[in-house]
Design a protein around this motif. Structure first.
Motif, short mmCIF file in Angstrom:
data_model
loop_
_atom_site.label_atom_id
_atom_site.label_comp_id
_atom_site.label_asym_id
_atom_site.label_seq_id
_atom_site.Cartn_x
_atom_site.Cartn_y
_atom_site.Cartn_z
N PHE A 53 0.84 -1.21 0.00
CA PHE A 53 0.00 0.00 0.00
C PHE A 53 0.87 1.25 0.00
CE2 PHE A 53 -2.24 3.47 1.99
CZ PHE A 53 -3.50 3.41 1.41
N PHE A 54 1.92 1.26 0.81
CA PHE A 54 2.77 2.45 0.90
C PHE A 54 3.50 2.70 -0.41
CE2 PHE A 54 6.74 4.61 2.13
CZ PHE A 54 6.18 5.76 2.70
N VAL A 55 4.01 1.64 -1.03
CA VAL A 55 4.71 1.80 -2.32
C VAL A 55 3.73 2.30 -3.39
CG1 VAL A 55 5.89 0.55 -4.17
CG2 VAL A 55 6.45 0.06 -1.79
N SER A 56 2.52 1.73 -3.41
CA SER A 56 1.52 2.17 -4.38
C SER A 56 1.09 3.60 -4.12
CB SER A 56 0.28 1.25 -4.33
OG SER A 56 0.63 -0.09 -4.63
N ALA A 57 1.03 4.00 -2.85
CA ALA A 57 0.68 5.39 -2.52
C ALA A 57 1.74 6.35 -3.01
CB ALA A 57 0.49 5.53 -1.01
N LEU A 58 3.02 5.96 -2.91
CA LEU A 58 4.09 6.80 -3.46
C LEU A 58 3.92 6.99 -4.96
CD1 LEU A 58 7.25 5.35 -1.64
CD2 LEU A 58 6.29 7.62 -1.32
N ALA A 59 3.59 5.91 -5.66
CA ALA A 59 3.41 6.00 -7.12
C ALA A 59 2.16 6.80 -7.47
CB ALA A 59 3.33 4.60 -7.72
N GLU A 60 1.08 6.62 -6.69
CA GLU A 60 -0.18 7.33 -6.96
C GLU A 60 -0.01 8.83 -6.82
OE1 GLU A 60 -3.45 6.71 -7.78
OE2 GLU A 60 -2.74 4.75 -8.44
N THR A 61 0.78 9.26 -5.87
CA THR A 61 0.94 10.69 -5.61
C THR A 61 2.15 11.28 -6.35
OG1 THR A 61 2.13 10.10 -3.57
CG2 THR A 61 -0.19 10.63 -3.37
N ASN A 62 2.73 10.50 -7.27
CA ASN A 62 3.88 10.97 -8.07
C ASN A 62 5.04 11.43 -7.20
OD1 ASN A 62 2.66 10.56 -10.63
ND2 ASN A 62 1.48 12.44 -10.35
#
Length: 304
Positions: free
Chosen positions: A185-194
């Motif tokens: 989730f944290f890695v995907s959140a980093l990618a989602e928020t650029n």
């Protein structure tokens, strides 16, 4: 009337939080890089975010003469509106709305974010802006898939899409039950928020600032506000989902600040990925792992 007052209060709190988060990020990155950061405007630089906001919003609006004017103007407004709107699903002591499907509402708003990003790049009528927008949209869509799947596993455990249900797990934060899920989730959140190391939509070195290259003054400020609002929301969502925090409580504030600190720490530590490595991580690693995790949780629940 009370709902309107609470809504305005919520927006003001988010905007003030964004202002001081930018200051916190600049100060922390400064100390990571052995320098001071903002320290001139006000006491220890505390007025720097407000000085930046006044500067940006009072500058002359300049846009390309061949741009598609109305989409060019409204794209940052749409992005900023969606970034603020999604906050209404976060449970708190003064709930604005009672969301039984808060997780689905968050995923819908997340999916709509790509339209503001794509409209910004396309309406600029610039090849660099369009390339940055296409890369950003491909990245966002890729990581939305794994993000949605990884959120489903905790939802099946609590048997609800209401975010307030995650605070009723007998005092056991889900990060201890699903540590691997929390990492994805944290890695995907980093990618989602650029965010670094996945900031390809605005990679300055190779994209000339990406999709927002033609924006200045208020439009640029709204794009940055939308991005940092999303970062704070992802930090809050992580603390609610996996740390069982109640927004507004001492534990909620501490866990939210800790996750926001991790966003900045990652930016100050890791270099940017190569784009093919980013897409490979999404489709070849995180997506299969998310599916496996979801099947494992469902199988366990069915076997009970």
């Amino acid at each position: 009337m009370l709902t309107l007052v609470l809504l305005i209060l919520n927006v003001i709190c988010v905007l003030v939080g964004v202002a001081f988060f930018t200051l916190f990020e600049r100060k922390l990155l400064g100390y990571i890089q052995l320098r001071k950061g903002p320290n001139k405007t006000g006491f220890m630089g505390l007025l720097q975010p407000f000085a930046d906001a006044i500067k940006l919003f009072t500058k002359e609006h300049v846009g390309p003469s061949v741009s598609n004017y109305f989409p060019f103007i409204f794209a940052p407004i749409i992005s900023f509106f969606l970034a603020l709107f999604v906050w209404s699903c976060i449970p708190s002591y003064f709930n604005l709305m009672d969301f039984e499907l808060g997780v689905l509402f968050f995923l819908v708003c997340l999916g709509l974010n790509v339209y503001g990003l794509l409209a910004s790049g396309w309406s600029s009528n610039s090849k660099y802006a369009l390339l940055g927008a296409l890369r950003g949209v491909a990245q966002t869509i890729s990581y939305e898939v794994s993000l949605a799947l990884i959120i489903l596993a905790p939802c099946f455990i609590v048997q609800s899409f209401d975010l307030s249900s995650f605070q009723l797990m007998g005092g056991i934060p889900l990060i201890f039950v699903f540590p691997f899920s929390a990492w994805i989730f944290f890695v995907s959140a980093l990618a989602e928020t650029n965010r670094t190391p996945f900031d390809f939509a605005e990679g300055e070195s190779e994209l000339v600032s990406g999709y927002n290259v033609e924006y200045a003054s208020g439009g640029f400020a709204l794009i940055m506000l939308a991005e940092y609002t999303s970062i704070l929301f992802m930090s809050m969502l992580f603390s609610v989902l996996y740390l069982g925090a109640v927004p507004g409580s001492f534990l909620g504030v501490f866990s939210f600040t800790l996750v926001a600190f991790l966003f900045v720490w990652v930016r100050g530590t890791l270099p940017r990925f190569r784009y093919d490595k980013l897409m490979g991580l999404a489709w070849k690693s995180l997506l299969p792992l998310s599916l496996f995790y979801l099947v494992l949780v469902v199988s366990f629940l069915v076997s009970l």
